[in-house]
Design a protein around this motif. Structure first.
Motif, mmCIF file in Angstrom:
data_model
loop_
_atom_site.group_PDB
_atom_site.id
_atom_site.type_symbol
_atom_site.label_atom_id
_atom_site.label_comp_id
_atom_site.label_asym_id
_atom_site.label_seq_id
_atom_site.Cartn_x
_atom_site.Cartn_y
_atom_site.Cartn_z
ATOM 1 N N ALA A 48 -0.137 56.349 -6.796
ATOM 2 C CA ALA A 48 -0.956 55.109 -7.283
ATOM 3 C C ALA A 48 -2.523 55.623 -7.462
ATOM 4 O O ALA A 48 -3.224 54.786 -8.183
ATOM 5 C CB ALA A 48 -0.571 54.034 -6.204
ATOM 6 N N ASP A 49 -2.932 56.208 -6.295
ATOM 7 C CA ASP A 49 -4.535 56.391 -6.546
ATOM 8 C C ASP A 49 -4.754 57.084 -7.980
ATOM 9 O O ASP A 49 -5.816 56.871 -8.593
ATOM 10 C CB ASP A 49 -4.949 57.218 -5.323
ATOM 11 N N ARG A 69 -4.933 47.719 -9.639
ATOM 12 C CA ARG A 69 -4.414 48.151 -8.240
ATOM 13 C C ARG A 69 -2.890 47.820 -8.394
ATOM 14 O O ARG A 69 -2.242 48.864 -8.142
ATOM 15 C CB ARG A 69 -5.292 47.715 -7.110
ATOM 16 N N ASP A 73 -0.010 50.617 -8.284
ATOM 17 C CA ASP A 73 1.137 50.713 -7.202
ATOM 18 C C ASP A 73 2.509 50.375 -7.749
ATOM 19 O O ASP A 73 3.438 50.887 -7.512
ATOM 20 C CB ASP A 73 0.652 49.590 -6.074
ATOM 21 N N ASP A 74 2.840 49.259 -8.687
ATOM 22 C CA ASP A 74 3.744 48.840 -9.253
ATOM 23 C C ASP A 74 4.399 50.515 -10.064
ATOM 24 O O ASP A 74 5.785 50.405 -10.321
ATOM 25 C CB ASP A 74 3.970 47.810 -10.096
#
Length: 167
Positions: A48-49, A69, A73-74
């Motif tokens: 995710a990052d 973000r 994340d998704d």
């Protein structure tokens, strides 16, 4: 939901699963729109990052970080979502390593999840109107099967003329 392509089908499925009464309309006589002709791969990410860094680099500050973000994340759970949808059709999803389109920070984290095969499904017979590439028809078939499994009313050859937003 207006438009029965990939996005409209996913929106209708999600709304139905959350308890909404759903009407899905499509202006054309056949569903799929331009989506059915697409490659059929859905971008997912391993980190995710890294996905966030890439998204931030590609949008030139046009999208707030909190939205980026959530999107980043998704991207980690989107593969599981596609796999769950694929089960309805008995389809076989496959993940392919495909870096992002641009050589920007985080681009190495991306992959595609595609629907490799569906038992007994012939895209040329099912969608003779679509001049499709790769696995676009396979993903659309999975979405269409999921629409059929839910209490979603579908109307084809039905265009939206205006959006009514009051009670």
């Amino acid at each position: 939901v207006v438009g029965y392509g990939f996005a409209g089908a996913a929106a209708a499925i999600e709304a139905s699963d959350r308890g909404a009464s759903v009407l899905l309309i499509e202006k054309m006589p056949d569903p799929g729109g331009i989506s059915i002709c697409a490659g059929g791969g859905v971008r997912i990410a391993r980190n995710a990052d890294d996905a966030f860094a890439y998204l931030k680099a590609t949008n030139a500050g046009a999208t707030p970080d909190d939205i980026l973000r959530v999107f980043a994340d998704d991207l980690l759970t989107l593969g599981d979502y596609i796999r769950a949808l694929a089960r309805v059709s008995g389809a076989t999803p496959v993940v392919r390593d495909r870096e992002a389109n641009y050589p920007l920070p985080g681009g190495h984290t991306f992959q595609f999840i595609e629907i490799d095969s569906i038992p007994g499904f012939d895209p040329l017979k099912a969608y003779p109107h679509a001049h499709a590439r790769h696995s676009g028809p396979n993903l659309f078939k999975v979405l269409e099967d999921n629409i059929r499994e839910r209490p979603i009313e579908v109307r084809l050859s039905t265009s939206a003329q205006r959006l009514i937003t009051d009670a």
